[in-house]
Design an enzyme around this catalytic site. Structure first.
Site, PDB file in Angstrom:
ATOM      1  N   HIS A 112     -39.329  33.818  43.920  1.00 19.85           N
ATOM      2  CA  HIS A 112     -40.553  34.435  43.404  1.00 19.85           C
ATOM      3  C   HIS A 112     -41.253  33.386  42.564  1.00 19.85           C
ATOM      4  O   HIS A 112     -40.673  32.875  41.596  1.00 19.85           O
ATOM      5  CB  HIS A 112     -40.228  35.671  42.570  1.00 19.85           C
ATOM      6  N   HIS A 156     -50.663  38.879  38.807  1.00 21.65           N
ATOM      7  CA  HIS A 156     -50.532  39.968  37.832  1.00 21.65           C
ATOM      8  C   HIS A 156     -50.447  39.444  36.400  1.00 21.65           C
ATOM      9  O   HIS A 156     -51.052  40.019  35.492  1.00 21.65           O
ATOM     10  CB  HIS A 156     -49.325  40.843  38.169  1.00 21.65           C
ATOM     11  N   ASP A 198     -44.122  32.657  40.260  1.00 22.49           N
ATOM     12  CA  ASP A 198     -45.241  32.808  39.324  1.00 22.49           C
ATOM     13  C   ASP A 198     -45.837  31.422  39.099  1.00 22.49           C
ATOM     14  O   ASP A 198     -45.158  30.532  38.575  1.00 22.49           O
ATOM     15  CB  ASP A 198     -44.760  33.381  37.993  1.00 22.49           C
ATOM     16  N   ASP A 251     -43.937  41.999  42.345  1.00 21.71           N
ATOM     17  CA  ASP A 251     -43.960  42.144  40.886  1.00 21.71           C
ATOM     18  C   ASP A 251     -45.284  42.670  40.358  1.00 21.71           C
ATOM     19  O   ASP A 251     -45.546  42.621  39.163  1.00 21.71           O
ATOM     20  CB  ASP A 251     -43.643  40.783  40.240  1.00 21.71           C
TER      21      ASP A 251
END
Length: 852
Positions: free
Chosen positions: A12, A332, A14, A123
């Protein structure tokens, strides 16, 4: 039952959070080198690149020589990329940004192989009810996510998710999270304890014999010993199969016809936090983002369509660059504002860069349009950016003249009335450096005016000219009067409160608009009321002074609202209102328009505060009508069911009744209706008969623990973020209020956010440009009879054909007749079939391509 244990290897990614995107780019280069080496040595392995194609670009930016190697692994299916360009938020950004994010994500992935057509959003802080239709239009039949699920939705974590238009996709809630099987242990006993916990949860929630094991985490490197771990798992569960898999294989194991059906938004916070009040974090960044989105989708793209017919090349590369800057801020965490100060500073600067690009391209197109009349250097162009004829409009723009006074003349030679909004004198040398270089002392007047436009065809230009004169041609009356009015209503000040009289119903709305100040003990993820809050409202504590401007074209009430509030949390605790704050407001009404237009400005000088504008409607309703992504929906005003059980059921976060809308909020009953149209203010709460719209909030930390509405651990990390107090931040807020009975709020909102565009060919400019060969005046138009259908996008495809996206926000089917040589299309802007009519069911989205 024999279980099919499917291990999904992924990371994941970010791009930024409490670390910057530049840090992660360097780490991504190292990560990709390891992943590609492993996949080349283990060609049976599948690895998921987090569903975002931007990772291709970020990696190749630092290691371009690896492009063919990367293409080989993607084309063979070892490395899965797409469908997103970036992992976007799915509630806060513009609906058109969702379409473009998928468009560019799939387009980039296709350049390397087959995109992963799975709605992977692991997420994201909640999921809009229009996402099933959007996914389906891109050929995506499933979505995998972590946040937003509870047993109020379904007993099992595998279900059919029905969107607001009845489109269905398979929804899979990652019951153990996207990180549930991160760093699987090598020690057999530790691994057994870990796997038993995972399998207990999956056995409870999975709807088939398949069990999805998510082997990855934030920036987690590939687990190179996964084959050894799998052998140990096989020994633990000898009756089960164990394999490295992908999302598509998991979907194939499901019996879709037997799955439960889930409807509505996915915003429950039982198992994972949703952060319902993140919509008001770092409002400086959110308002800036909305400004760019509106200018890109509502102004630049349709303006460029009009300009192309005048001979101005369509700026495809500029649009893509601006869009990708936006998408880089739409993750997000990024658009949520839940980042370190350093990252938020970077996000804001990137958005400022994008704003410069979109503003410059808009002005360049308008300059070229006015230069198309080579016989006249006093041209004014007024552009309708919607593909339908519009009536009784106004256009507002600035004029730059040497004389204080001027006349406007239309194409038939008629004098055009206008009204002055503001006027001031400037030094032309500060506008055009050639004036300063020549040591010329030239003073000019910059005049902001409003001009009525009786009618204008769709996607067209109306040309005017101007001439400077000695006498004023626009009259206005300024006074200390405390009211303005038109045929629809009267706004007035009385007793330091703002009131409104509806002339149609004769109802008086007392204290109709006010400012609320309260404390904020929260963090960047969530507003949280202080344990000992003290809520103040301007209706009880403010002093209001006002003046009016009255013209034939508009009336304006200019107010200054002063009130004392606590300067910080200590003052609030002691009930001391020590700081005087000021809001300057301008309220306008226009002839023939029932809306009351509002602009508020404010400079923040307090900390740990929340400010909301309160619309008192005198309407109490259990439901509120709002718009989401290309849709409208009736939502509960209060989340009764989840709020009744959240503590007893151990939800990780209180499901507060603070919600998100895109551009309007409506309360209505059998007799009355009140709607507030917003330009960037998306977080609202309905309390009794009032709509509370959050202006901004200030707080001290990225994350805090044990908040009133969010017990337990901190979200994020506990670091000081003094920038989140927004010291001396200057805000300008725009909204409009309407008490007219209507079911066309979506259409009205689109018109509100897409005003006519006006531009004067100016004598003095910051940059010099040549006249473009082939640029001429154009009388081309595109006026569709849209009825109640609403426009989402007007642009050119990369093949140069007109692409229009429409949606039907009404309960009944609607249709629009299309010109000759029109085609139904998909959101990848590919023709599907010829069509003479576009028919859309309730809440349905349609895409068409029209040959020009």
């Amino acid at each position: 039952m024999k279980r099919d244990i499917q291990i999904l290897m992924h990371t994941h990614w970010d791009r930024e959070w409490y670390f910057t995107k530049d840090e992660t780019k360097v780490l991504l280069r190292n990560h990709m080198q390891e992943v590609m080496e492993y996949l080349e040595k283990n060609p049976e392995t599948i690895y998921i690149l987090d569903g975002q194609s931007v990772m291709i670009d970020d990696y190749l930016e630092l290691e371009p020589e690896a492009e063919e190697r990367l293409r080989t692994l993607i084309s063979k299916g070892n490395l899965r990329v797409g469908p997103w360009y970036t992992q976007t938020d799915l509630l806060l950004v513009h609906g058109e940004s969702i379409f473009r994010n998928l468009y560019y994500g799939i387009k980039r992935a296709r350049e390397f192989g087959e995109p992963m057509l799975v709605g992977y959003a692991p997420d994201t802080f909640g999921h809009a009810s229009q996402m099933p239709q959007i996914y389906k239009q891109f050929g995506i039949g499933s979505t995998f996510f972590w946040r937003g699920f509870s047993e109020l939705k379904a007993e099992k974590s595998d279900f059919m998710w029905k969107g607001i238009d009845d489109s269905e996709v398979v929804g899979v809630n990652l019951a153990t999270g996207y990180q549930g099987a991160k760093y699987l242990e090598s020690d057999p006993e530790e691994l057994k304890g870990r796997m038993n916990k995972i399998m207990t949860v999956l056995d409870k929630y999975s709807a088939s014999n398949a069990r999805l094991i998510m082997n990855g985490h934030d920036q987690m490197p590939i687990q190179k010993n996964i084959q050894d771990v799998m052998e140990k798992i096989r020994k633990m569960y000898p009756e089960d199969s164990v394999s490295i898999s992908d999302f598509e294989s998991y979907i194939e194991a499901l019996d879709q016809e037997s799955l439960e059906v889930v409807t509505g938004e996915l915003t429950d916070s039982k198992h994972a936090r949703i952060h319902r009040t993140i919509g008001s974090t770092r409002m400086d960044i959110k308002l800036l983002n909305t400004e760019i989105e509106n200018k890109l989708y509502n102004v630049l793209e349709p303006l460029a369509v009009v300009g192309e017919k005048a001979g101005i090349p369509y700026p495809h590369s500029v649009v893509e660059k601006i869009a990708k800057i936006l998408f880089g801020t739409h993750a997000h965490d990024s658009i949520g504002g839940c980042n370190s100060d350093k990252v938020n500073q970077d996000i804001k600067q990137r958005l400022l860069n994008a704003l410069e690009m979109v503003d410059t391209q808009i002005e360049l197109n308008l300059r070229l349009l006015t230069m198309g009349d080579q016989e006249n250097d006093s041209t004014i162009a007024v552009v309708n950016a919607l593909p339908e004829k519009r009536y009784n409009q106004i256009v507002e723009f600035d004029m730059l003249t040497r004389s204080k006074h001027f006349e406007l003349v239309d194409a038939e030679g008629n004098i055009v009335p206008y009204a002055i909004i503001s006027q001031h004198q400037e030094d032309a040398g500060l506008i055009d450096r050639q004036v300063a270089a020549r040591l010329q002392d030239i003073k000019v007047y910059r005049t902001y005016i409003t001009v009525p436009v009786e009618s204008i065809e769709g996607l067209s230009i109306q040309y005017y000219t101007y001439k400077e004169v000695n006498e004023p041609v626009s009259q206005s009356d300024q006074s200390n009067d405390q009211s303005i009015e038109n045929a629809f209503g009267q706004l007035f000040i009385k007793g330091n409160q703002i009131h409104y009289k509806d002339k149609q119903t004769h109802k008086v709305y007392e204290n109709v608009l006010s400012i609320e100040n309260s404390g904020d003990a929260g963090d960047s993820y969530d507003y949280s009321p202080p344990l000992n809050d003290w809520v103040l409202n301007s209706s009880d504590h403010a002093e209001i002074t006002s003046t009016t401007t009255k013209t034939a074209q508009y009336e304006a009430l200019n107010v200054e609202l002063k009130m004392n509030v606590p300067e910080n949390s200590a003052d609030r605790e002691n009930k001391e209102a020590t700081k005087e704050i000021r809001f300057a407001g301008t309220f306008k009404c226009y002839p023939g328009d029932s809306k009351l237009y509002a602009e508020l400005t404010h400079i923040n000088q307090t900390s740990d505060n929340r400010y909301r504008v309160v619309l008192k409607t005198d309407i109490e309703s259990d439901h509120v009508k709002v718009d989401g992504y290309l849709s409208t929906q009736d939502k509960p005003a209060y989340n009764d069911q989840p709020l009744a059980i959240w503590e007893e059921d151990n939800w990780v976060e209180k499901p507060v009744s603070v919600e998100t809308a895109q551009s309007f909020v409506t309360l209505k009953d059998d007799q009355y209706q009140a709607t507030i149209y917003t330009d960037g203010l998306k977080e609202y709460e309905v309390l009794e008969d009032c709509i509370h719209l959050t202006l901004f909030r200030t707080f001290s930390h990225l994350g805090k623990r044990n908040l009133v509405n969010r017990p337990g651990r901190p979200s994020g990390i506990e670091i000081d973020t003094p920038d989140n107090q927004l010291p001396e931040e200057s805000f300008t807020f725009h909204f409009a209020v309407d008490f007219k009975q209507t079911n066309e709020e979506s259409k009205i909102a689109k018109n509100y956010l897409t005003p006519l565009i006006g531009y004067q060919q100016k004598e003095f400019n910051r940059f010099n440009i040549n006249e473009r060969d082939g640029v001429t005046k154009t009388d081309d138009t595109c006026s569709l009879d849209l009825g109640q259908l609403v426009v989402s996008a007007v642009k050119l495809t990369e093949e140069g054909e007109l692409f229009i996206r429409l949606f039907n926000p009404q309960l009944d089917e609607a249709a629009v007749a299309l010109p000759e040589e029109s085609y139904l299309a998909n959101p990848m802007e590919e023709k599907l079939e010829p069509a003479t009519t576009l028919i859309l069911a309730s809440q349905q989205i349609g895409n068409v391509i029209i040959k020009r």
